[in-house]
Design a protein around this motif. Structure first.
Motif, PDB file in Angstrom:
ATOM      1  N   VAL A 103      74.539 -33.160  40.782  1.00 13.55           N
ATOM      2  CA  VAL A 103      75.499 -34.255  40.895  1.00 13.55           C
ATOM      3  C   VAL A 103      76.777 -33.875  41.634  1.00 13.55           C
ATOM      4  O   VAL A 103      77.430 -34.729  42.218  1.00 13.55           O
ATOM      5  CB  VAL A 103      75.854 -34.852  39.525  1.00 13.55           C
ATOM      6  CG1 VAL A 103      74.695 -35.657  38.982  1.00 13.55           C
ATOM      7  CG2 VAL A 103      76.278 -33.781  38.552  1.00 13.55           C
ATOM      8  N   PHE A 104      77.156 -32.604  41.599  1.00 13.50           N
ATOM      9  CA  PHE A 104      78.364 -32.194  42.340  1.00 13.50           C
ATOM     10  C   PHE A 104      77.978 -31.118  43.358  1.00 13.50           C
ATOM     11  O   PHE A 104      78.248 -29.935  43.141  1.00 13.50           O
ATOM     12  CB  PHE A 104      79.436 -31.641  41.403  1.00 13.50           C
ATOM     13  CG  PHE A 104      79.727 -32.512  40.215  1.00 13.50           C
ATOM     14  CD1 PHE A 104      80.203 -33.805  40.384  1.00 13.50           C
ATOM     15  CD2 PHE A 104      79.540 -32.025  38.931  1.00 13.50           C
ATOM     16  CE1 PHE A 104      80.487 -34.607  39.286  1.00 13.50           C
ATOM     17  CE2 PHE A 104      79.809 -32.824  37.829  1.00 13.50           C
ATOM     18  CZ  PHE A 104      80.281 -34.114  38.009  1.00 13.50           C
TER      19      PHE A 104
ATOM     20  N   THR B 200      80.624 -21.214  35.790  1.00 13.66           N
ATOM     21  CA  THR B 200      81.085 -22.460  35.171  1.00 13.66           C
ATOM     22  C   THR B 200      80.908 -23.625  36.135  1.00 13.66           C
ATOM     23  O   THR B 200      80.512 -24.722  35.739  1.00 13.66           O
ATOM     24  CB  THR B 200      82.556 -22.324  34.759  1.00 13.66           C
ATOM     25  OG1 THR B 200      82.671 -21.161  33.947  1.00 13.66           O
ATOM     26  CG2 THR B 200      83.019 -23.534  33.972  1.00 13.66           C
TER      27      THR B 200
ATOM     28  N   LEU C  91      78.380 -26.609  35.090  1.00  6.39           N
ATOM     29  CA  LEU C  91      78.839 -27.994  35.033  1.00  6.39           C
ATOM     30  C   LEU C  91      77.815 -28.908  35.699  1.00  6.39           C
ATOM     31  O   LEU C  91      77.505 -29.992  35.219  1.00  6.39           O
ATOM     32  CB  LEU C  91      80.139 -28.055  35.823  1.00  6.39           C
ATOM     33  CG  LEU C  91      81.226 -28.965  35.353  1.00  6.39           C
ATOM     34  CD1 LEU C  91      81.577 -28.646  33.927  1.00  6.39           C
ATOM     35  CD2 LEU C  91      82.448 -28.741  36.229  1.00  6.39           C
TER      36      LEU C  91
ATOM     37  N   VAL D  43      74.335 -29.093  33.571  1.00  4.97           N
ATOM     38  CA  VAL D  43      74.423 -29.936  32.380  1.00  4.97           C
ATOM     39  C   VAL D  43      74.565 -31.399  32.775  1.00  4.97           C
ATOM     40  O   VAL D  43      73.850 -32.281  32.281  1.00  4.97           O
ATOM     41  CB  VAL D  43      75.612 -29.495  31.503  1.00  4.97           C
ATOM     42  CG1 VAL D  43      75.834 -30.486  30.380  1.00  4.97           C
ATOM     43  CG2 VAL D  43      75.351 -28.125  30.930  1.00  4.97           C
ATOM     44  N   THR D  44      75.483 -31.682  33.698  1.00  2.00           N
ATOM     45  CA  THR D  44      75.729 -33.078  34.041  1.00  2.00           C
ATOM     46  C   THR D  44      74.520 -33.691  34.734  1.00  2.00           C
ATOM     47  O   THR D  44      74.208 -34.865  34.517  1.00  2.00           O
ATOM     48  CB  THR D  44      76.977 -33.190  34.934  1.00  2.00           C
ATOM     49  OG1 THR D  44      77.969 -32.310  34.421  1.00  2.00           O
ATOM     50  CG2 THR D  44      77.515 -34.592  34.921  1.00  2.00           C
TER      51      THR D  44
ATOM     52  N   VAL E 116      71.366 -32.956  34.232  1.00  2.00           N
ATOM     53  CA  VAL E 116      70.361 -33.278  33.222  1.00  2.00           C
ATOM     54  C   VAL E 116      70.774 -34.530  32.454  1.00  2.00           C
ATOM     55  O   VAL E 116      69.950 -35.403  32.162  1.00  2.00           O
ATOM     56  CB  VAL E 116      70.154 -32.096  32.260  1.00  2.00           C
ATOM     57  CG1 VAL E 116      69.325 -32.518  31.061  1.00  2.00           C
ATOM     58  CG2 VAL E 116      69.481 -30.944  32.974  1.00  2.00           C
TER      59      VAL E 116
ATOM     60  N   LEU F  71      78.237 -21.964  28.871  1.00  2.00           N
ATOM     61  CA  LEU F  71      79.563 -22.565  29.068  1.00  2.00           C
ATOM     62  C   LEU F  71      80.459 -22.284  27.874  1.00  2.00           C
ATOM     63  O   LEU F  71      81.675 -22.180  28.011  1.00  2.00           O
ATOM     64  CB  LEU F  71      79.434 -24.077  29.272  1.00  2.00           C
ATOM     65  CG  LEU F  71      78.906 -24.499  30.644  1.00  2.00           C
ATOM     66  CD1 LEU F  71      78.678 -25.997  30.688  1.00  2.00           C
ATOM     67  CD2 LEU F  71      79.893 -24.105  31.735  1.00  2.00           C
TER      68      LEU F  71
ATOM     69  N   THR G  65      79.781 -40.307  36.245  1.00  2.00           N
ATOM     70  CA  THR G  65      79.355 -38.910  36.221  1.00  2.00           C
ATOM     71  C   THR G  65      80.521 -37.940  36.343  1.00  2.00           C
ATOM     72  O   THR G  65      80.580 -36.930  35.646  1.00  2.00           O
ATOM     73  CB  THR G  65      78.368 -38.686  37.377  1.00  2.00           C
ATOM     74  OG1 THR G  65      77.312 -39.614  37.204  1.00  2.00           O
ATOM     75  CG2 THR G  65      77.832 -37.298  37.370  1.00  2.00           C
TER      76      THR G  65
ATOM     77  N   LEU H 255      82.265 -37.457  33.083  1.00  2.00           N
ATOM     78  CA  LEU H 255      81.512 -36.627  32.154  1.00  2.00           C
ATOM     79  C   LEU H 255      81.663 -35.160  32.553  1.00  2.00           C
ATOM     80  O   LEU H 255      81.889 -34.289  31.710  1.00  2.00           O
ATOM     81  CB  LEU H 255      80.043 -37.026  32.154  1.00  2.00           C
ATOM     82  CG  LEU H 255      79.200 -36.222  31.170  1.00  2.00           C
ATOM     83  CD1 LEU H 255      79.593 -36.537  29.745  1.00  2.00           C
ATOM     84  CD2 LEU H 255      77.722 -36.479  31.373  1.00  2.00           C
ATOM     85  N   GLY H 256      81.550 -34.912  33.861  1.00  2.00           N
ATOM     86  CA  GLY H 256      81.717 -33.543  34.336  1.00  2.00           C
ATOM     87  C   GLY H 256      83.061 -32.981  33.915  1.00  2.00           C
ATOM     88  O   GLY H 256      83.158 -31.856  33.429  1.00  2.00           O
TER      89      GLY H 256
ATOM     90  N   ILE I 265      83.102 -32.068  30.278  1.00  2.00           N
ATOM     91  CA  ILE I 265      82.392 -30.822  29.990  1.00  2.00           C
ATOM     92  C   ILE I 265      83.266 -29.629  30.388  1.00  2.00           C
ATOM     93  O   ILE I 265      83.391 -28.650  29.655  1.00  2.00           O
ATOM     94  CB  ILE I 265      81.034 -30.793  30.718  1.00  2.00           C
ATOM     95  CG1 ILE I 265      80.160 -31.913  30.167  1.00  2.00           C
ATOM     96  CG2 ILE I 265      80.354 -29.458  30.547  1.00  2.00           C
ATOM     97  CD1 ILE I 265      78.882 -32.127  30.928  1.00  2.00           C
ATOM     98  N   LEU I 266      83.922 -29.769  31.547  1.00  2.00           N
ATOM     99  CA  LEU I 266      84.810 -28.692  31.978  1.00  2.00           C
ATOM    100  C   LEU I 266      85.926 -28.480  30.950  1.00  2.00           C
ATOM    101  O   LEU I 266      86.244 -27.348  30.575  1.00  2.00           O
ATOM    102  CB  LEU I 266      85.410 -29.034  33.339  1.00  2.00           C
ATOM    103  CG  LEU I 266      86.403 -28.018  33.871  1.00  2.00           C
ATOM    104  CD1 LEU I 266      85.699 -26.716  34.193  1.00  2.00           C
ATOM    105  CD2 LEU I 266      87.114 -28.522  35.113  1.00  2.00           C
TER     106      LEU I 266
ATOM    107  N   ALA J 149      84.806 -26.475  28.023  1.00  2.00           N
ATOM    108  CA  ALA J 149      84.755 -25.034  28.281  1.00  2.00           C
ATOM    109  C   ALA J 149      86.167 -24.447  28.287  1.00  2.00           C
ATOM    110  O   ALA J 149      86.409 -23.377  27.711  1.00  2.00           O
ATOM    111  CB  ALA J 149      84.054 -24.761  29.604  1.00  2.00           C
TER     112      ALA J 149
END
Ligand code: HEM
Ligand SMILES: [Cu+2]
Lengths: 589, 204
Positions: free
Chosen positions: A119-120, A187, A191, A194-195, A197, A225, B32, B35-36, B39-40, B43
């Protein structure tokens, strides 16, 4: 039924969102600074394997020294410590972690969940380049004055930064900087995994329809993470202790007759931080291996995986539990006995979900139509090896057994079985399995058989005797034993034997590398889906999958990943993207 | 998404198959990128909490000599709060489509974040001049460490901010708004982190 309708409402519209795809404009952005997860995967894998070769060569040098002490002038005691440290750290972090997550994660996640890419993608690309930088910094430490650090892969202070330890100046600082870089790079990748999935699965691909490979890599990434920050904290604070002279971890200490300026720091704190990362790290490597093995045996035994739901739960539960067992690495640090009791208990509990996985693999194989293909051989070898290493782990998890065995070769044998040999076997199995997808050609079978048997049997010939050396009381991390009375002559003979086998196994890996190169040009054409697998990565329009992974339309998923041996189905399996009505017949290709 | 509920699904039952076939493939309705970011932030939270744990572990040892809190720290804190407020105002503005106001707030927010960082550097200078070196006491070491960590994270935020500002002239409103949402979340997060760190420094 009304309820079901409501449920569908809540899930939202059933459309596949089109992602903005990145398009390479030149050769450089296509193959070098690429944002395509498949290219990044190959870059990650190649780098990891290259640095892994360094670790392999270091293990030969160590084995030469252990087998034939006092025969090699160029291996001094301090070199030996440096070899150990770099070998251990490279194998665990720079090879296994990078290969499983950066390599297999990048290649398989988007393909298996039916996405066009991560995604990124830009962040994903950065992840690789920072990883490469971390590797280069690590390699640089071989060339600085004093050489790389010789503190042991655990890098315990205070000794890691005291002048008596090899590489206490620049070596250790470069190691810590490299680790910090690795974590930052990871990391960024994590990121993405996970995203992707969570958010980029194709229509119909619910979490509980994902192949176990994806579950394993996904859970491992979550662990990473959450666990890597602990190592990062340790690395930053130790760097400051070393460079600025702070006392985060450094107690009041006299080094070589001189009272140092440090005072009041806590070396034990570092141990906690290190193992808070270090134990989950074992599962960061093991969970992807679990996932991959589940899929390999299912495909190559033409049988659905036994207890899919239980397998997913086991992965998740093992992941969660792995955060509450870390202090079993610290039984000899003088901890409170109640603490020891707690950690011994959690350690034994974690064996339960692990055993469930092993039972389910066995039950999947039970009376199945096992094809002894190379991936299957490696998967079976993994199961045996993992059980072996797991059982010695149960011993070491108990305080009373661990105390006498701690810091002996028994520990070395245990962790090589469970997180050295076992995951490497899975990596080989996975490469034999997915190579046809990545290159369009099969790996050569004869060379593969040779590689498998030498590696598998060789690994046992190396590491089984090391358990025995541990029982004799041979300590780990010793440059040489000299004339120690409790070590019989036979132990020396055994050591020579182990060294010879280790060298043979090492050379056998060259056959594998030759095979990889040779098959790329001369290998048998694989065609579409040579293993008759159900998962989406094999259902792509092109082999190897092209830019954007799938053709004009993303696949739509109608079933789980394990419809093998289906009675009535034309080909004994039904790919995940085949709609139910046409199920028995294969869609026009 | 409730993970327990997900894990209890029985994908082989006919009813579940109907639901699953209609599933769009996303776990969260959230964009998205958001959400990313979450998650960051998780962490980063783990990372910073571990530093706080280490801090508390060390604080109780008797050789801990807390350093003076320069008044400038209070001023910096106010500036950082101001920065977050400006972000929030910018976010509201962009949501309402008031682009000029949004641009002004965004610039104020970034500017005050830079001022905050300069202020923190100034505090460091003052302390060093007074002889509080990192190596001379664990309290000092932790002070420099925590402020540096926070500062570096803010610097990272400023990189994202710069990219957003660069898009101001030509970016379409939808993307600007997304960027603003992300920046604002991050800014508030770092404000909370700073308040916790500051409280910890005051408390010792
Ligand atoms: C090619 C097969 C391998 C051989 C022959 C080998 C050999 C060795 C030897 C001789 C030692 C030092 C023992 C001592 O004196 O304490 C060692 C340590 C170690 N090895 Fe391996 N190894 C191999 C593969 C691996 C792999 C795949 C891993 C990945 C997990 C690994 C991880 C480690 C670690 C973590 C240490 C401990 C380092 C330390 O004590 O700081 N090894 N290995
Ligand atoms: Cu452990």
């Amino acid at each position: 039924m009304a309820e079901v309708g409501a449920e569908i409402e809540r899930i939202g519209p059933a459309e596949v969102e089109d992602v903005e795809l990145y398009h390479a404009k030149s050769w450089i952005t296509k193959y070098v600074f690429s944002q395509d997860a498949k290219v990044i995967a190959i870059q990650y894998s190649a780098t990891a394997i290259a640095i892994g070769m360094v670790a392999l060569v270091l293990s030969w040098l160590m084995r030469l020294q252990l087998g034939f002490p006092e025969s090699f002038d160029f291996i001094e005691a301090q070199d030996y410590y440096q070899f150990i440290t770099m070998h251990g750290m490279i194998m665990v972090v720079y090879l296994l972690t990078a290969l499983f997550l950066g390599g297999f994660g990048n290649y398989l996640i988007p393909l298996m969940v039916g996405a066009r890419d991560m995604v990124f993608p830009y962040v994903n690309m950065l992840s690789y380049w920072i990883y490469l930088l971390a590797v280069l910094v690590l390699v640089a430490s071989f060339f600085v004055p004093g050489g790389p650090t010789g503190a042991g892969w655990t890098l315990y202070p205070p000794q890691a930064i005291l002048t008596g330890t090899p590489g206490a100046g620049a070596g250790i600082v470069l190691m810590l900087v490299s680790l910090a870089l690795f974590i930052i790079g990871f990391t960024m990748g994590g990121l993405n995994y996970v995203t992707t999935v969570l958010q980029a699965r194709t229509r119909g691909m619910t979490l509980m329809r994902m192949p176990l490979t994806v579950w394993g890599i996904f859970t491992a990434t979550v662990l990473a993470l959450l666990a890597f920050p602990a190592l990062f904290v340790g690395a930053v604070m130790m760097t400051l202790d070393s460079v600025l002279g702070t006392s985060f971890f450094m107690p009041t200490i006299v080094s070589q007759g001189e009272l140092l300026k440090h005072d009041g720091g806590s070396p034990i704190l570092f141990q906690h931080l290190f193992w808070f990362f270090g134990h989950p790290e074992v599962y960061i490597v093991a969970l992807p291996a679990f996932g991959i093995v589940s899929d390999l045996i299912s495909v190559h035994a033409r049988r659905h995986i036994f207890g899919y739901r239980m397998m997913v739960w086991a992965i998740v539960i093992i992941g969660a539990l792995s955060f509450v067992v870390w202090a079993h690495h610290m039984y000899v640090s003088g901890m409170n006995p109640y603490f020891g009791f707690f950690f011994a208990t959690t350690t034994l509990i974690i064996a339960v979900p692990t055993a469930i996985k092993v039972y389910n693999w066995t039950l999947t194989l039970w009376r199945a139509n096992i094809n002894f293909t190379l991936p299957m051989l490696f998967a079976l070898a993994f199961i045996v090896t993992f059980v072996n290493g797991g059982i010695t782990g149960l011993f070491l998890g108990n305080v009373v057994v661990d105390v006498p065995l701690s810091d002996t070769m028994f520990v070395v044998a245990h962790f090589h079985m469970v997180m050295g040999v076992a995951p490497i076997l899975v990596i080989f199995g996975a490469i034999y399995h997915w190579y046809p997808l990545m290159t369009g050609r099969m790996l050569n079978e004869a060379m593969g058989q040779f590689h498998f048997w030498v590696t598998f049997l060789g690994a046992y010939m190396i590491f089984l005797p090391i358990h025995y050396l541990g029982f004799l009381g041979v300590p780990r991390r010793y440059f040489e034993m000299g004339t120690t009375s409790f070590i019989p002559e036979s132990a020396h003979t055994l050591n020579e034997f182990i060294t010879v086998v280790a060298l043979i196994v090492g050379v056998a890996q060259l056959v594998f590398f030759y095979n990889v190169v040779w098959s790329m040009i001369k290998g048998k054409k694989a065609g579409h889906n040579p293993w008759k697998a159900t998962t989406l990565e094999w259902q792509t329009e092109e082999v190897p999958p092209g830019h954007g992974n799938f053709g004009r339309e993303l696949p739509v998923v109608y079933r789980w990943a394990y419809d093998y041996g289906v009675p009535g189905a034309e080909d004994d399996f039904v790919p995940q993207n085949h709609p139910p009505k046409r199920a028995p017949a294969r869609a026009a290709e | 998404m409730n993970i327990i509920e997900q894990l209890r699904q029985k994908p082989w039952t006919a009813e579940q198959v109907r639901i699953d076939d209609a599933h769009g493939g996303r776990a969260y309705v959230l964009p998205t990128a958001k959400l990313g970011l979450r998650i960051l932030l998780t962490a980063i939270t783990v990372l910073l909490s571990l530093f706080v744990v280490a801090y508390s572990d060390r604080m109780v040892v008797s050789d801990w000599r807390p350093l003076p809190e320069p008044w400038l720290l209070w001023l910096n804190t106010l500036v950082l709060i101001g920065s977050s407020v400006a972000m929030q105002r910018g976010l509201i503005a962009v949501r309402q489509g008031r682009i000029e106001r949004f641009k002004a707030s965004l610039l104020v927010a970034g500017g005050s974040a830079v001022v905050f960082l300069l202020g923190q550097l100034w505090v460091w200078r003052q302390l060093v001049e007074l002889g509080y070196f990192a190596a001379s006491n664990p309290a000092n070491a932790f002070f420099y460490l925590l402020t540096a960590l926070h500062g570096l994270h803010l610097l990272g935020g400023l990189v994202a901010w710069t990219r957003l500002v660069a898009r101001l002239t030509h970016g379409d409103t939808r993307r600007l708004r997304m960027g603003m949402e992300l920046c604002t979340i991050y800014w508030h997060f770092l404000l909370v982190v700073w308040l916790i760190f500051f409280a910890l420094l005051l408390y010792s």
